[in-house]
Design an enzyme around this catalytic site. Structure first.
Site, PDB file in Angstrom:
ATOM      1  N   ASN A  31       0.879  -1.171   0.000  1.00 50.98           N
ATOM      2  CA  ASN A  31       0.000   0.000   0.000  1.00 50.98           C
ATOM      3  C   ASN A  31       0.915   1.219   0.000  1.00 50.98           C
ATOM      4  O   ASN A  31       1.521   1.546   1.016  1.00 50.98           O
ATOM      5  CB  ASN A  31      -0.886  -0.014   1.260  1.00 50.98           C
TER       6      ASN A  31
ATOM      7  N   LYS B  73       0.121   4.261  -0.235  1.00 51.95           N
ATOM      8  CA  LYS B  73      -0.472   5.468   0.375  1.00 51.95           C
ATOM      9  C   LYS B  73      -0.227   6.663  -0.548  1.00 51.95           C
ATOM     10  O   LYS B  73      -0.287   6.498  -1.759  1.00 51.95           O
ATOM     11  CB  LYS B  73       0.097   5.674   1.784  1.00 51.95           C
TER      12      LYS B  73
ATOM     13  N   HIS C 201      -9.435   1.500   4.857  1.00 50.39           N
ATOM     14  CA  HIS C 201      -8.162   1.687   5.569  1.00 50.39           C
ATOM     15  C   HIS C 201      -8.367   2.683   6.715  1.00 50.39           C
ATOM     16  O   HIS C 201      -9.122   3.641   6.583  1.00 50.39           O
ATOM     17  CB  HIS C 201      -7.088   2.197   4.600  1.00 50.39           C
TER      18      HIS C 201
ATOM     19  N   GLU D 124      -6.636   5.003   7.743  1.00 54.19           N
ATOM     20  CA  GLU D 124      -6.309   6.400   7.403  1.00 54.19           C
ATOM     21  C   GLU D 124      -7.474   7.073   6.691  1.00 54.19           C
ATOM     22  O   GLU D 124      -7.670   8.281   6.814  1.00 54.19           O
ATOM     23  CB  GLU D 124      -5.025   6.434   6.555  1.00 54.19           C
TER      24      GLU D 124
ATOM     25  N   GLU E 135      -5.283  -4.574  10.528  1.00 55.11           N
ATOM     26  CA  GLU E 135      -4.242  -3.561  10.717  1.00 55.11           C
ATOM     27  C   GLU E 135      -4.494  -2.787  12.012  1.00 55.11           C
ATOM     28  O   GLU E 135      -5.270  -1.829  12.021  1.00 55.11           O
ATOM     29  CB  GLU E 135      -4.267  -2.570   9.546  1.00 55.11           C
TER      30      GLU E 135
ATOM     31  N   GLY F  67       2.758   2.418  10.665  1.00 50.73           N
ATOM     32  CA  GLY F  67       3.745   3.484  10.493  1.00 50.73           C
ATOM     33  C   GLY F  67       4.482   3.867  11.758  1.00 50.73           C
ATOM     34  O   GLY F  67       5.171   4.881  11.808  1.00 50.73           O
TER      35      GLY F  67
ATOM     36  N   SER G  86       3.568  -2.005  10.209  1.00 50.01           N
ATOM     37  CA  SER G  86       5.024  -2.100  10.400  1.00 50.01           C
ATOM     38  C   SER G  86       5.583  -3.482  10.056  1.00 50.01           C
ATOM     39  O   SER G  86       6.557  -3.929  10.659  1.00 50.01           O
ATOM     40  CB  SER G  86       5.421  -1.699  11.825  1.00 50.01           C
TER      41      SER G  86
HETATM   42  P1  13P Z   1       3.204   0.469   7.507  1.00 51.27           P
HETATM   43  O1  13P Z   1       3.671  -0.850   6.922  1.00 51.27           O
HETATM   44  O2  13P Z   1       3.956   1.641   6.955  1.00 51.27           O
HETATM   45  O3  13P Z   1       3.116   0.418   8.997  1.00 51.27           O
HETATM   46  O4  13P Z   1       1.702   0.666   6.978  1.00 51.27           O
HETATM   47  C1  13P Z   1       0.806  -0.361   7.135  1.00 51.27           C
HETATM   48  C2  13P Z   1      -0.421  -0.021   6.380  1.00 51.27           C
HETATM   49  O5  13P Z   1      -1.171   0.855   6.766  1.00 51.27           O
HETATM   50  C3  13P Z   1      -0.699  -0.762   5.152  1.00 51.27           C
HETATM   51  O6  13P Z   1      -1.985  -0.509   4.690  1.00 51.27           O
END
Ligand code: 13P
Length: 258
Positions: A13, A15, A99, A101, A170, A176, A216
Site C-alpha cells: 500500500n 499510500k 483503511h 487512514e 491492521e 507506520g 510495520s
Molecule cells: P506500515 O507498513 O507503513 O506500517 O503501513 C501499514 C499499512 O497501513 C498498510 O496498509
C-alpha cells in the site's frame, strides 16, 4: 499461512507516495530482483495517477495492480471521485477499502460496505481493512470492535462472492509506528476474524478466506508473522516503497507451511 486452503498475498500500500515517474523507476528496479518460481500472489496498490504506469510495467508479470480507494457509485456527479469500473478498465485487480487512514478522514462503516459491494460488482478484489486503536486494545474490546467492523463491511456480500474478498487486520497503533504487533497478537486477531467469517459464511468459506496482517511489517519481522497459521500474507506500507525490502517480504511468504 496455509497454502493448502487459501491463497497467500503480499500486497503493498503505497499510500500517498511516489509520482508516476518514480513509479516507473520502482517497477524497473523491482522487476529486476523479483523472486522467480514458486511464489505467492503479489499486489501493489498505488495512488490513482500511478495506476497507468504500474499496469504498463507489470503487464507481463504476475503482479496485480490495485487502487487505494473507490467510490460506491457507478458514475455521476461526484467531483474528484473514481468509480470501481474505471479502476477495472484502467487495469486494476485489487482495491483497498476501509483503511484506517481513510476512516480517520471520516469514512464510515456504511460507506465502506457500499464500496465493498460496488468493488465486487465491478469485479475487483477488495482488500477490506479493520483494526483497533491502542485505547480499544487496552480496554479489552478488540475482538468486539473487529467483529463489528467485519460484520458491517460485509453486509449484503453474497456467499458465492466471499472468496473474492481479502480481509486485512491492521491495528492502528502498529501502522507506520515501527511498533509491530507480536506474531501472537496478530495471530489471535486474524484467528478471531476467521471465526467471524465462519459464523457468517460457514467453515469452508472461512477456511478459504485470505486474511492479511498489516502494521510495520518489514523484511525483518515478516517471516515470523507469516509463519502464523491464520496470517495469509501482509499489507505493507513503508517497506513496499523499497524494492529490496518488498522482495524480502515476498521471499518470507515463500517459506514452507504445515
Ligand atoms: P506500515 O507498513 O507503513 O506500517 O503501513 C501499514 C499499512 O497501513 C498498510 O496498509
Amino acid at each position: 499461512m496455509n497454502r493448502k486452503y487459501r491463497k497467500t498475498l503480499i500486497a503493498g500500500n503505497w499510500k500517498m507516495n511516489k509520482t508516476p515517474s518514480e513509479t516507473k523507476d520502482f517497477m524497473v528496479n523491482f522487476k529486476a530482483i523479483m523472486p522467480k518460481g514458486r511464489w505467492c500472489d503479489i499486489a501493489l496498490c498505488v495512488p490513482a495517477v500511478d495506476i497507468p504506469a504500474a499496469v504498463r510495467a507489470m503487464r507481463e508479470t504476475r503482479v496485480g495492480i490495485g487502487a487505494e480507494n473507490c467510490n460506491a457509485n457507478p458514475s455521476g456527479a461526484y467531483t474528484g471521485e473514481i468509480a470501481a469500473n474505471m479502476l477495472v478498465d484502467a487495469g486494476c485487480k485489487y482495491v483497498i477499502l476501509g483503511h484506517s487512514e481513510r476512516r480517520a478522514m471520516g469514512e464510515t462503516d456504511k460507506e465502506v460496505n457500499a464500496k465493498v459491494l460496488a468493488a465486487i460488482e465491478a469485479g475487483l478484489i477488495p482488500i477490506v481493512c479493520c483494526g483497533e486503536s491502542l485505547e480499544q486494545r487496552e480496554s479489552g474490546v478488540t475482538d468486539e470492535w473487529i467483529t463489528m467492523q467485519i460484520k458491517l463491511a460485509l453486509q449484503g456480500v453474497p456467499e458465492e462472492k466471499i472468496r473474492r474478498l481479502v480481509i486485512a487486520y491492521e491495528p492502528i497503533w502498529a501502522i507506520g509506528t515501527g511498533r509491530t504487533a507480536t506474531p501472537e497478537q496478530a495471530e489471535a486477531v486474524c484467528e478471531h476474524i476467521r471465526t467471524v467469517v465462519r459464523k457468517l459464511y460457514g467453515s469452508k468459506n472461512a477456511r478459504a478466506t485470505t486474511i492479511l496482517y498489516g502494521g510495520s511489517m518489514n523484511d525483518k519481522n515478516a517471516y515470523e508473522l507469516l509463519a502464523q497459521p491464520d496470517i495469509d500474507g501482509g499489507l505493507i506500507g513503508g517497506a513496499s516503497l523499497v524494492p529490496e525490502k518488498f522482495v524480502k517480504i515476498i521471499e518470507a511468504a515463500n517459506q514452507p507451511t504445515a
